[in-house]
Write an enzyme that holds these catalytic residues in place. Structure first.
Site, PDB file in Angstrom:
ATOM      1  CG  PHE A 142      44.613   0.539  16.782  1.00  0.00           C
ATOM      2  CD1 PHE A 142      45.212   1.791  16.757  1.00  0.00           C
ATOM      3  CD2 PHE A 142      43.296   0.461  17.214  1.00  0.00           C
ATOM      4  CE1 PHE A 142      44.532   2.929  17.161  1.00  0.00           C
ATOM      5  CE2 PHE A 142      42.592   1.584  17.615  1.00  0.00           C
ATOM      6  CZ  PHE A 142      43.215   2.829  17.589  1.00  0.00           C
ATOM      7  CB  THR A 158      53.051  -4.665  13.723  1.00  0.00           C
ATOM      8  OG1 THR A 158      54.329  -4.609  13.093  1.00  0.00           O
ATOM      9  CG2 THR A 158      51.976  -4.181  12.765  1.00  0.00           C
ATOM     10  N   GLY A 198      61.973   4.804  24.477  1.00  0.00           N
ATOM     11  CA  GLY A 198      60.575   5.215  24.638  1.00  0.00           C
ATOM     12  C   GLY A 198      60.431   6.675  24.236  1.00  0.00           C
ATOM     13  CD  GLU A 248      58.898  -4.925  23.107  1.00  0.00           C
ATOM     14  OE1 GLU A 248      58.508  -5.037  21.946  1.00  0.00           O
ATOM     15  OE2 GLU A 248      59.090  -3.823  23.644  1.00  0.00           O
ATOM     16  CG  ASP A 281      63.374  -4.191  24.164  1.00  0.00           C
ATOM     17  OD1 ASP A 281      62.646  -3.890  23.204  1.00  0.00           O
ATOM     18  OD2 ASP A 281      63.772  -3.352  25.002  1.00  0.00           O
ATOM     19  CE  LYS A 285      64.366  -0.527  23.452  1.00  0.00           C
ATOM     20  NZ  LYS A 285      63.750  -0.757  24.764  1.00  0.00           N
TER      21      LYS A 285
HETATM   22  N1  HSE Z   1      59.525  -3.382  26.245  1.00  0.00           N
HETATM   23  C1  HSE Z   1      60.334  -2.217  26.065  1.00  0.00           C
HETATM   24  C2  HSE Z   1      60.958  -1.839  27.396  1.00  0.00           C
HETATM   25  C3  HSE Z   1      59.488  -1.110  25.525  1.00  0.00           C
HETATM   26  O1  HSE Z   1      60.532  -2.393  28.419  1.00  0.00           O
HETATM   27  O2  HSE Z   1      61.860  -1.027  27.432  1.00  0.00           O
HETATM   28  C4  HSE Z   1      60.248   0.093  25.059  1.00  0.00           C
HETATM   29  O3  HSE Z   1      61.105  -0.202  23.988  1.00  0.00           O
END
Ligand code: HSE
Length: 337
Positions: A8, A95, A153, A209, A220, A224
């Site tokens: 949350f 989370t 996103g 993040e 990150d 992806k």
């Molecule tokens: N921290 C990631 C970004 C959030 O800045 O793209 C979305 O995955």
């Protein structure tokens, strides 16, 4: 549709807000989402009739926990017990990403599948480490696993590639997949802002993040890259196969120097025969040269050629909208409300 919301933070709380503001439209789509449990690191709030989400949001104010929810709060009740014992169709797992061992998200997903519950997630770590195994476990337990919020996103990058390009063979994927680093590089280029100040702003706005080193050191983006390589291109790629370099060492002078030459420094993730993440100075006229927290991904296919999809790549409400899209997708694939 009864939902257990695990995690949350920025995305989980945004989803709670989105479910409230979209309630009427969702009923129009034939879906009546009822959050029967909300779990955070301090405990849980459980109510089979539906947790009062405004009260859950209020309990979080000032660093609080949902365990302080006035009617439904229970300290010491952890996510695994909730997943196994509370009746629900879906677990939404939001989370924070952990790329060392995927926990606690990985355990939450496995427990959910074993309990016969569908999973919708925006948590990249478990997928980057174990996507094929998670897909197999979901299929074995005859439940669905949706994760469109893990890449782009709110922008449906995974859906675009999987659906729209399904008749073609994607040879290469290249793009900006991290909103935080694009925001930081943009601030350095346009305003000469220092790295640390730009990062602080990205964290404050909810783009970064929980551990922002994942953004700035390129992990990150690498997560992806791994998710897309596996799910879109069918490559059995893991994080260890990605050559990763982030933007930590880049100075404002370097970014401004590239800018004077008509180029912008961007953190690009790329997959063809190899997979990599690295900062590259690209021409300002390149369609991938997007600003702010936008993501831009170019798919190069055998017959369709190059196609670029651009959209908001970070932010709580943006990512929550992808989670909601997956919940609607789940409803379409199953027959209950
Ligand atoms: N921290 C990631 C970004 C959030 O800045 O793209 C979305 O995955």
């Amino acid at each position: 549709m009864r939902i257990i919301l695990v995690g949350f933070g920025v995305v989980g709380q945004s989803l709670a807000r989105l479910l409230s503001v979209r309630k009427r439209e969702l009923l129009g789509y034939g879906i009546n989402p009822r959050v029967v449990a909300v779990v955070d690191s301090g405990g849980a709030a459980v109510d089979p009739k539906g947790v009062d989400l405004d009260a859950a949001l209020a309990a979080k104010k000032g660093g609080g926990t949902v365990a302080d929810h006035p009617r439904a709060g229970q300290a010491k009740l952890d996510a695994l017990r909730v997943i196994r014992s509370v009746e629900a169709e879906v677990v939404v797992e939001t989370t924070p990403t952990n790329i060392r061992d995927g926990e606690p998200g990985l355990g939450h997903m496995e427990a959910s599948f074993r309990a016969g519950k569908h999973v919708v997630t925006a948590n990249k770590g478990p997928l980057a480490l174990a996507l094929p195994a998670l897909n197999e476990l979901a299929a074995h337990n005859k439940v669905e696993f949706f994760f469109s919020g893990t890449v782009g996103g709110g922008t449906p990058i995974l859906h675009f590639a999987k659906r729209c390009l399904s008749s073609d063979r994607i040879l290469k994927i290249e793009g900006i997949l991290n909103g935080t680093t694009n925001f930081i590089l943009g601030r350095m280029e346009s305003q000469g802002e220092g790295f640390d100040a730009a990062l602080a702003e990205a964290s404050e706005k909810g783009y970064a993040e929980a551990d922002p080193s994942l953004d700035i050191d390129g992990w990150d983006t690498a997560c992806k890259v791994v998710i897309m390589a596996n799910w879109i291109m069918g490559k059995e790629t893991t994080l260890a196969d990605v050559d990763v370099k982030g933007i930590r060492g880049i100075s404002t002078e370097e970014v401004r120097g590239a800018s004077r030459a008509g180029r912008s420094v961007k953190l690009l993730g790329s997959i063809d025969d190899t997979a990599s993440v690295r900062p590259v100075a690209i021409e300002r006229t390149d369609p991938l040269c997007v600003q702010g927290t936008l993501n831009a991904v170019k798919f190069s296919s055998e017959f369709a050629g190059d196609e670029v999809i651009i959209g908001k790549g970070a932010g709580g409400m943006e990512t929550a909208s992808a989670v909601l899209r997956d919940l609607l997708e789940l409803k379409r694939s199953r027959a209950w409300k």
